[in-house]
Design a protein around this motif. Sequence first.
Motif, mmCIF file in Angstrom:
data_model
loop_
_atom_site.group_PDB
_atom_site.id
_atom_site.type_symbol
_atom_site.label_atom_id
_atom_site.label_comp_id
_atom_site.label_asym_id
_atom_site.label_seq_id
_atom_site.Cartn_x
_atom_site.Cartn_y
_atom_site.Cartn_z
ATOM 1 N N THR A 36 -103.292 -102.247 -8.562
ATOM 2 C CA THR A 36 -103.490 -101.357 -9.712
ATOM 3 C C THR A 36 -104.953 -101.424 -10.150
ATOM 4 O O THR A 36 -105.663 -102.362 -9.803
ATOM 5 C CB THR A 36 -102.594 -101.764 -10.902
ATOM 6 O OG1 THR A 36 -102.928 -103.096 -11.287
ATOM 7 C CG2 THR A 36 -101.126 -101.699 -10.522
ATOM 8 N N VAL A 37 -105.362 -100.446 -10.926
ATOM 9 C CA VAL A 37 -106.770 -100.385 -11.312
ATOM 10 C C VAL A 37 -107.102 -101.329 -12.473
ATOM 11 O O VAL A 37 -108.239 -101.347 -12.953
ATOM 12 C CB VAL A 37 -107.191 -98.942 -11.684
ATOM 13 C CG1 VAL A 37 -107.083 -98.019 -10.479
ATOM 14 C CG2 VAL A 37 -106.370 -98.415 -12.852
ATOM 15 N N TYR A 66 -107.040 -91.136 -9.305
ATOM 16 C CA TYR A 66 -106.711 -92.301 -8.482
ATOM 17 C C TYR A 66 -105.208 -92.418 -8.258
ATOM 18 O O TYR A 66 -104.401 -91.892 -9.029
ATOM 19 C CB TYR A 66 -107.247 -93.593 -9.108
ATOM 20 C CG TYR A 66 -106.757 -93.892 -10.499
ATOM 21 C CD1 TYR A 66 -105.541 -94.535 -10.706
ATOM 22 C CD2 TYR A 66 -107.519 -93.552 -11.605
ATOM 23 C CE1 TYR A 66 -105.094 -94.819 -11.984
ATOM 24 C CE2 TYR A 66 -107.080 -93.831 -12.890
ATOM 25 C CZ TYR A 66 -105.877 -94.472 -13.079
ATOM 26 O OH TYR A 66 -105.432 -94.751 -14.341
ATOM 27 N N GLU A 68 -102.346 -95.477 -7.337
ATOM 28 C CA GLU A 68 -102.156 -96.925 -7.264
ATOM 29 C C GLU A 68 -100.918 -97.264 -6.429
ATOM 30 O O GLU A 68 -100.099 -96.415 -6.133
ATOM 31 C CB GLU A 68 -101.966 -97.500 -8.667
ATOM 32 C CG GLU A 68 -103.117 -97.223 -9.613
ATOM 33 C CD GLU A 68 -102.764 -97.592 -11.031
ATOM 34 O OE1 GLU A 68 -103.387 -98.506 -11.566
ATOM 35 O OE2 GLU A 68 -101.849 -96.964 -11.600
ATOM 36 N N LYS A 69 -100.789 -98.556 -6.145
ATOM 37 C CA LYS A 69 -99.624 -99.098 -5.427
ATOM 38 C C LYS A 69 -99.375 -98.337 -4.125
ATOM 39 O O LYS A 69 -98.236 -97.995 -3.804
ATOM 40 C CB LYS A 69 -98.385 -99.052 -6.315
ATOM 41 C CG LYS A 69 -98.502 -99.874 -7.594
ATOM 42 C CD LYS A 69 -97.179 -99.874 -8.330
ATOM 43 C CE LYS A 69 -97.286 -100.603 -9.636
ATOM 44 N NZ LYS A 69 -96.013 -100.630 -10.367
#
Lengths: 332, 315
Positions: A36-37, A66, A68-69
């Motif tokens: 994650t960011v 973006y 994530e994961k």
Amino acid sequence: MRKPVLALGAVFAFTCGLSAAPPKGKVKIALIVESTVDDKGWCQSMHDAIKAVQKQYGEAKVEYSYSEKMKPVDAGSAARQYASRKFDIIICHGAQYKNLVTEMAPDFKDTTFVFGTSADIGGKNVFTYMPESEETGYLNGIIAGMVTKTNVVGLVGPVDGGDAARYDRGFVLGAKAVNPKVSVKVAHTGSFGDFVKASELAQTQMKAGADFLTGSSQQAMGALRAVAASPDRNIWWAGQDLSQLNVAESPRVLAASSYNYTAVVEVLIAKREAGVKGGENIPLNFANKGFVFAYNTKVGKVLTPAIKKAVDKAKADLAAGKLKLDWKAVKF
Amino acid sequence: MTHDLVYNILSLGVPFSVALLLASLGEMFNQRAGVFNLGCEGIMCMGAFLGFLPAFFLKTGPLAPYGIVLGFAVAAAAGVAMGLLFALVTVTFRAEQGIAGIGLQMMGWGVAGTLFRHFVGGVTGVEGLASWPLPGLSRIPFLGGILFNHNPMVYIAFLMVPASWYLLFKTPWGLKVRAAGTEPRAADSMGINVNRVRYQALMLGGAMAGLGGAYLSLCQAKMFADDLVAGRGFIAVALVYFGRWSPLGVLGGALLFSLAQSLQLAIQVAGIKFPYEFAVMLPYVLVILVLSLARKARMRGPTHLGVPFNREMRY
């Protein structure tokens, strides 16, 4: 903190022969990460860099999105969607994305694909980046070698590859350079994101007598947490990847290195403006200001003037190219 | 040197086993009642997060000492709720248990991660539960440090093994659970409400999986991060098979896995020349090996495991 990083980014871009000027048109950047960011490690460091560049150039100039994961099997779909939506630069932040980038890039010739860490030279529209992390590891190793009382130092590694492998070997070189008696306990969890396993490994190392630990990738937060939770207040930590001087565990952190990906993002934008869409590797090192290294000023006398002098000299020598680290020669 | 190495492996391996032990004991009740819950991982994720949350919010102020206790209570309650949901789907609606379990796993993982982002924001630590050496016992040479110098949840988890054995084999409810998983039609003809027993077992199993998850965030890692559980829920399910659906067997499996984990870490830290890639595989390989070599006749589980009960149907 952000301003110095941006200033360093400008220097980095300058040393790459480019000006860190805003793009003429709008640049659309996408980031794909496996964690994650906000992982306070690997993924956040790139996210923070893009946000910083977006803030610097303005949201009208830089559009950012973006995902994530993203396991490598899912990331292909996400990257293809970004490419179809005419994103200019797609950064797949991890060497595990190499295959999908390599396969997809020829299908979207106008898109700049980026992945790292890797020292490979990709296709015509593929950039790679490689932090030469043996340099930051070397500085942290010097601190470890001079601070340890037990002469046992622990290193919590994720896997023995990429920039983590370089960091680990640089750390061993640094510790041994100032303290030949030191024993560096290098061990790996086999995972970048298993915080519990990193914590278990750190506990094992502390039980084995380590009074100084370090580690890289996002999982290292698990190890740092174990150090912070230890009742022994004389066990110290040196950070890597993202500056860990502002986290709750920072009283145990003597120094931290972070990647200045701001510079990488600026170079990517500038290169694209200049018509270069890939085919190059972008290294990060002290010479091009690709790293930010800082001491923790709140730990009192642990960081002696002698330690700082040794570290500062090594840092200056690395930046000037006087000190070359043969990290590949280090065997575990 | 060898003495220290063995001591370190054992003293760390024991607390490492607790999350698996709690979740596996809960899963054992599920499976004994005829339902296998692959969603154990998701329940552990929710338990890890919701257990962490009170400790995180109450870390300062007068209620700080109660944050961890409240955390375990909330984690257990969340586990009960998720067990109830799983029971609704698999017992009442008779959905395919494997698929429903995967759904529960993904739901727990996703919801925990989303709530974490919303309420906490990023990887964060908590004080966690400190060690609580048992007076007198912890001073026993060698064994004291291995068995009696841990946080209270370690003692509680190990006490749950005989408690689970007693519950399963010495109480009327335990008999109903076993009957629901082995001969549900016979149990039904004897007036036992099979579905109700399965509901109860799934709620108990959920509570224990929730506690297992909370142990990870409050005692072992003392932090929460997305995907903190990292597959341990699936290992917990495997350990029930490994332990042949008995509390003692499950304890053996959890200890074997954790000691193997502790051993592989110690091998690496000791600098013994051994590829780390093989070292990290050791606990998994060991479990597979034991499962493969175990006598098949003794591996028989509840005969109606995974089969929804429908009194109108013949099996």
